[in-house]
Every structure is written in C-alpha cells, then in structure tokens.
Design an enzyme around this catalytic site. Sequence first.
Site, short mmCIF file in Angstrom:
data_model
loop_
_atom_site.label_atom_id
_atom_site.label_comp_id
_atom_site.label_asym_id
_atom_site.label_seq_id
_atom_site.Cartn_x
_atom_site.Cartn_y
_atom_site.Cartn_z
N PHE A 1 -9.30 -1.97 1.81
CA PHE A 1 -9.81 -3.20 2.62
C PHE A 1 -9.53 -3.31 3.92
O PHE A 1 -10.05 -3.79 4.87
CB PHE A 1 -9.41 -4.49 2.00
N LYS B 1 -17.67 4.50 -1.39
CA LYS B 1 -17.50 3.45 -2.09
C LYS B 1 -16.38 2.54 -1.18
O LYS B 1 -15.34 2.64 -1.37
CB LYS B 1 -17.00 3.30 -3.76
N SER C 1 -3.63 1.84 -2.15
CA SER C 1 -2.41 1.62 -2.40
C SER C 1 -1.85 2.87 -3.39
O SER C 1 -2.62 3.76 -3.86
CB SER C 1 -2.17 0.31 -3.40
N CYS D 1 -1.05 0.80 6.80
CA CYS D 1 -0.27 1.64 6.47
C CYS D 1 0.78 2.20 7.27
O CYS D 1 1.75 3.14 6.94
CB CYS D 1 -1.01 2.95 5.61
N GLU E 1 6.35 -2.28 -0.37
CA GLU E 1 5.24 -2.53 0.53
C GLU E 1 4.72 -3.98 0.64
O GLU E 1 4.28 -4.52 -0.39
CB GLU E 1 4.04 -1.55 0.52
P1 NAD Z 1 -6.39 -0.50 -3.33
O1 NAD Z 1 -5.61 0.44 -3.86
O2 NAD Z 1 -6.22 -2.15 -3.99
O3 NAD Z 1 -7.92 -0.28 -3.37
C1 NAD Z 1 -8.31 0.86 -2.69
C2 NAD Z 1 -9.72 1.11 -3.32
O4 NAD Z 1 -9.74 1.58 -4.64
C3 NAD Z 1 -10.70 0.13 -3.07
O5 NAD Z 1 -11.86 0.57 -2.84
C4 NAD Z 1 -10.69 -0.52 -4.56
O6 NAD Z 1 -11.75 -0.99 -4.82
C5 NAD Z 1 -10.36 0.58 -5.47
N1 NAD Z 1 -9.41 0.41 -6.62
C6 NAD Z 1 -8.61 -0.71 -6.51
N2 NAD Z 1 -7.84 -0.67 -7.96
C7 NAD Z 1 -8.46 0.38 -8.50
C8 NAD Z 1 -8.35 0.60 -9.91
N3 NAD Z 1 -7.39 0.15 -10.68
N4 NAD Z 1 -9.10 1.60 -10.34
C9 NAD Z 1 -10.18 2.21 -9.47
N5 NAD Z 1 -10.31 1.97 -8.24
C10 NAD Z 1 -9.54 0.91 -7.66
O7 NAD Z 1 -5.95 -0.68 -2.03
P2 NAD Z 1 -6.20 -1.92 -0.80
O8 NAD Z 1 -5.23 -3.18 -1.17
O9 NAD Z 1 -7.81 -1.88 -0.64
O10 NAD Z 1 -5.52 -1.07 0.67
C11 NAD Z 1 -4.43 -1.38 0.91
C12 NAD Z 1 -3.38 -0.43 0.53
O11 NAD Z 1 -4.05 0.93 1.06
C13 NAD Z 1 -2.28 -0.36 1.09
O12 NAD Z 1 -1.11 0.12 0.21
C14 NAD Z 1 -2.05 0.41 2.38
O13 NAD Z 1 -0.81 0.98 2.63
C15 NAD Z 1 -2.89 1.77 1.77
N6 NAD Z 1 -3.20 2.57 2.94
C16 NAD Z 1 -3.12 3.66 3.05
C17 NAD Z 1 -3.49 4.47 4.13
C18 NAD Z 1 -2.99 5.91 4.20
O14 NAD Z 1 -3.55 6.51 4.98
N7 NAD Z 1 -2.03 6.20 3.61
C19 NAD Z 1 -4.43 3.77 4.92
C20 NAD Z 1 -4.81 2.55 4.75
C21 NAD Z 1 -4.23 2.11 3.86
#
Ligand code: NAD
Length: 494
Positions: free
Chosen positions: A158, A182, A235, A290, A394
């Site tokens: 997000f 997605k 995440s 991140c 985090e």
């Molecule tokens: P998230 O893991 O909740 O969601 C990421 C994606 O996965 C979304 O599209 C979501 O719909 C999907 N998703 C969520 N839970 C799922 C599940 N159980 N099964 C299948 N799909 C699922 O992450 P978020 O809250 O959207 O984003 C924030 C996180 O992303 C933070 O931890 C941040 O550090 C990380 N992030 C990392 C980087 C990097 O380059 N390493 C960059 C940006 C964000």
Amino acid sequence: MAVLEEPIKGVPLVKNYINGEWVESKGEIKDVVNPAKYETIGKVPISTRDEIDAAVKASQEAFPDWRRTTPVARARYVFRLKNLLEEHFEEVSRVQTQEHGKTIDESRGETRRGTENVEVACGIPTLQMGYNLEDIATGIDEYLIRNPLGVFGIIGPFNFPFMIPLWSAPYAVATGNCVIVKPSSEDPFSQLKIAELVEEAGFPPGVWNVVNGGRVVVTGMLEHPGIQGIAFVGSTPTAKYIYQKCGETGKRVIAQGGAKNFIVVMPDCNVNATITSLMTSFFGNTGQRCLSGANLLIVGDDKFYNSFIEKVADSVSKIVIGYGLDESVQMGPLRDTEKKQRVLGYIDSGIQAGARLMLDGRTFKIRGDYPDTCFLGPSVFEKVTPDMKIAREEIFGPVMSVMRAKSLDEAIDVVNDCDFGNGHAIFTADGKSARQFQYDVVSGNIGINIGIVAPMAFFPFSGMKDSFFGILHTQGKEAVRFFTESKVVIQRWF
Ligand code: NAD
C-alpha cells in the site's frame, strides 16, 4: 496555502483490466478511503479466483505473439507509456496523495522514480542481449539468448501504490512476458491510472492486466500453473509466505519484505545536513517506507549527544502536518485507523519498556480543517535499548527510537543484531568509518550521508536477512535477468 484540485471525483468503482477490457468484478466491494479527509473516494473489488484465472488465460494467449514482437517494437510500446506517464505526471501524483495520504512532493518523487523504471526498460534491445564466443572448440560457436518465460504476477504494497509495481512490470513486458498486476486494495487508483495509460499506449490485449483484490487473487496466482513467477513487495510475513509457496510450486520469485533501518550518527558528521536528512528519512511518507529511518543510533560523548538530540527535537517539532494536497504540508496521515492503532500500540510499548518519550506524537496540530482520525504527530523516544520491541520490530509510522553507542564497533554490532537488512545508513565525515560501515553492516542497501537509500532504476533494489527472499532483485539489469531464462546454443556446421 490552497489545496490542489483532487483528480478522483465522485465515488468511482475500480474495474479490473483483463485482456484489454475493463471488466466489473463479481467479488465483494470495499471502500477506498482518503485518510486525510476520512471520506470514501472510491470502491474496489476483492476479485474472485475465476477472475484471476481469466487474466492468466488472457496472458497465456497473448504471450506467443508478444514474445515474437521484436524487442525494438516492444520498447516502442514502453516508450509511449513513459511519455504518457510524463504527460500525466501531476495527475498521477495527485491520485497518490488523494488515495494514500502522502504529501504531493512525496507523490511527485514517487512518480519520478516509478517512471524512471519505465524509461530504463526502453533500453531493452540492449539490456536483453546475451553474449557469445566464437570457436569454443575448432569450428564450434556458443551463445546465450535471454528468453521471456510467459506470465508473471506482480503484487504491490500500500505504501508506494504507483511506483512499486513499476520496479518489475516494465521489465517483464519489455522482455516479452505478460503481467498481471495486483495492487494493494487499500489504494488501487494509481495502478488503475497506469492501466489506462497502458491502454492508450496501445499494448496488445492480455499483455498488461490488473486484477484487484487480496489473498484470493494472490493465492490464485501462487497456485496457477500458468504463472511462471512472482515479483512481490510487502511485509515480511507475507514475503515469507510467498517465497515458501513459490518454492512449493516451482515458480521463480522476488519477495521483498519489511525493514527496521538504523541511522548511525558519528560525532564528526555535518550536523545541520544530517538533521535535515533525518527529518525526511524518519518522517517522510509518515514513516511508512521500507527505507525509513527507524532507530537513530548516536555515537559520541554526552556533550555531542545532548546538543545533537536537542536540535533533532527542535526540527521534529516544526514538522507541519495536514492534507498532502496542501503544498505547505510536510507530513500526511497514516494510511488508515488500524495502522494508527498499531503505531499507538508501539508508543505504549516503548513507554512501558522504560524509554523516554521526549516528543509525544499523540498530541499534534493539523493544518486545515481535517478530522484527526488517521493523523498522528511525530514521536521521539530516547533511552531506547536494542532489546525493546520498539527497537526490534517494524513500526511503520512516525516514531524515532534514539539509542547510544560508545564506538562505531559497538554501533555496528547493534545494527547487525537487527533481524532486517534493508537500508541502514551512517552519517560521518570520516572515510574510514564509512568504509568500515559499508564493509561490515549486513544490509542490501547502505547509505553514506544519505538517509533514504533508494536505489535508482538502473541499480537493483536489494535487501538482506528478513527484508528479502530470493536471489535476483527488482529494477534494472537484475529485473531483466529475473524475467528471462538463459538459453545456451552451441553450434557447428559441417
Ligand atoms: P502486506 O504484506 O500487508 O501486503 C502486500 C501485498 O500482499 C498486498 O497486495 C496485499 O493485498 C497482499 N497480501 C497481504 N496479506 C496477504 C496474505 N496473507 N496472503 C496473500 N497476500 C497478501 O504489506 P503492506 O502493509 O501493504 O505494505 C507494507 C510493508 O511492505 C512494510 O512491511 C514495508 O516495509 C514493506 N515494503 C517493503 C519494500 C521493500 O522494498 N523491501 C518496499 C515497500 C514496502
């Protein structure tokens, strides 16, 4: 200052973009909320398994012709997309602010960095080149070709709704694959806008698809035999799940996870420049990056520490909070109420663990007349120790945890004790300290007098430990490697 015009009007329903058509989903519909005004700005579908299956089928059908389209011709589609993104620069930036809450400057930066990936992918005729050697034995030549694989799933988080899918998608399609993006269901309008521009750029149907939703769509991608690989950013728990499932189903995978970044400040640093950098590092994007600074680790005696931390607190207390479409605002709200509650939970945990809440972000003033629902001010904790929850997990919000170390050696030990390795940084005027930090710290990205270590599009976006699962990375040449398979030809003519 006046608030800029909002691009999303009414309460539009986001459609899926499958096989070059805009399709209404049969899934459950959720609200998309502008967190600054706390009002519904749109509706997003949580698509079904049938819908992801339909997108895979369309992509599979589009693949043979797209693969046969020459790299030069594919690059021209990508080039048209780049031009369209530039033409719509301000509009797509405002969409990000409206749906996510970040400031318009942060959104413009995101648009720029995302578009740069499209720009780099325009060089695919050069980037996709293999290599060869004549006469590996007498009269025998050998060469390597990089072939596209088929269909890839691209799953975004997000916090950068526009940019992150662009770390992968342009390289995937430029190399001759088809993609299904997605987006996060929390802020789907940025990818909707990109898909509209993909359509305008004239990409053949089925090459670039967008299917909105959540777990059902992701699981559908992971289990579908027609998907060759997944590029995921989100995440750590989700990244681990994706990595594991791709292992089980034999898909190639990039899984970028969460972070907990340390910023080490040495007493010889340029104090004013360092503090300016710390403000954007810790509080930019409301700490929802991140690559955000999370732990500030100060090396030095009491005199240096006290004067440094006083200046930090002074700068933090001046951060202007409000709606990101007001250009005078420096920090927007958190993305939603759950995320705010989560950050508040960490603030309670820090207090209970005995850290000193030097600046309490729970009391704050909003510029303009907006509900405080998702807003939270910046907090600064002092006397944080490396074992505390606020130092290890985090938080993903505007919270700075300040710690101290007696020496650079001790600081590096503390940094390396962290579970994450995404973007640690050092501020120093001493080359030897900087080199020691770069050499010894286990982190995919390292900053030296840089607070947000975001690699440019022509470098890989790296990560280590719990911040990354996989081998090749998004962006640049590594993305080209990820989205292609090496085919080696050895030939002899009689
Ligand atoms: P998230 O893991 O909740 O969601 C990421 C994606 O996965 C979304 O599209 C979501 O719909 C999907 N998703 C969520 N839970 C799922 C599940 N159980 N099964 C299948 N799909 C699922 O992450 P978020 O809250 O959207 O984003 C924030 C996180 O992303 C933070 O931890 C941040 O550090 C990380 N992030 C990392 C980087 C990097 O380059 N390493 C960059 C940006 C964000």
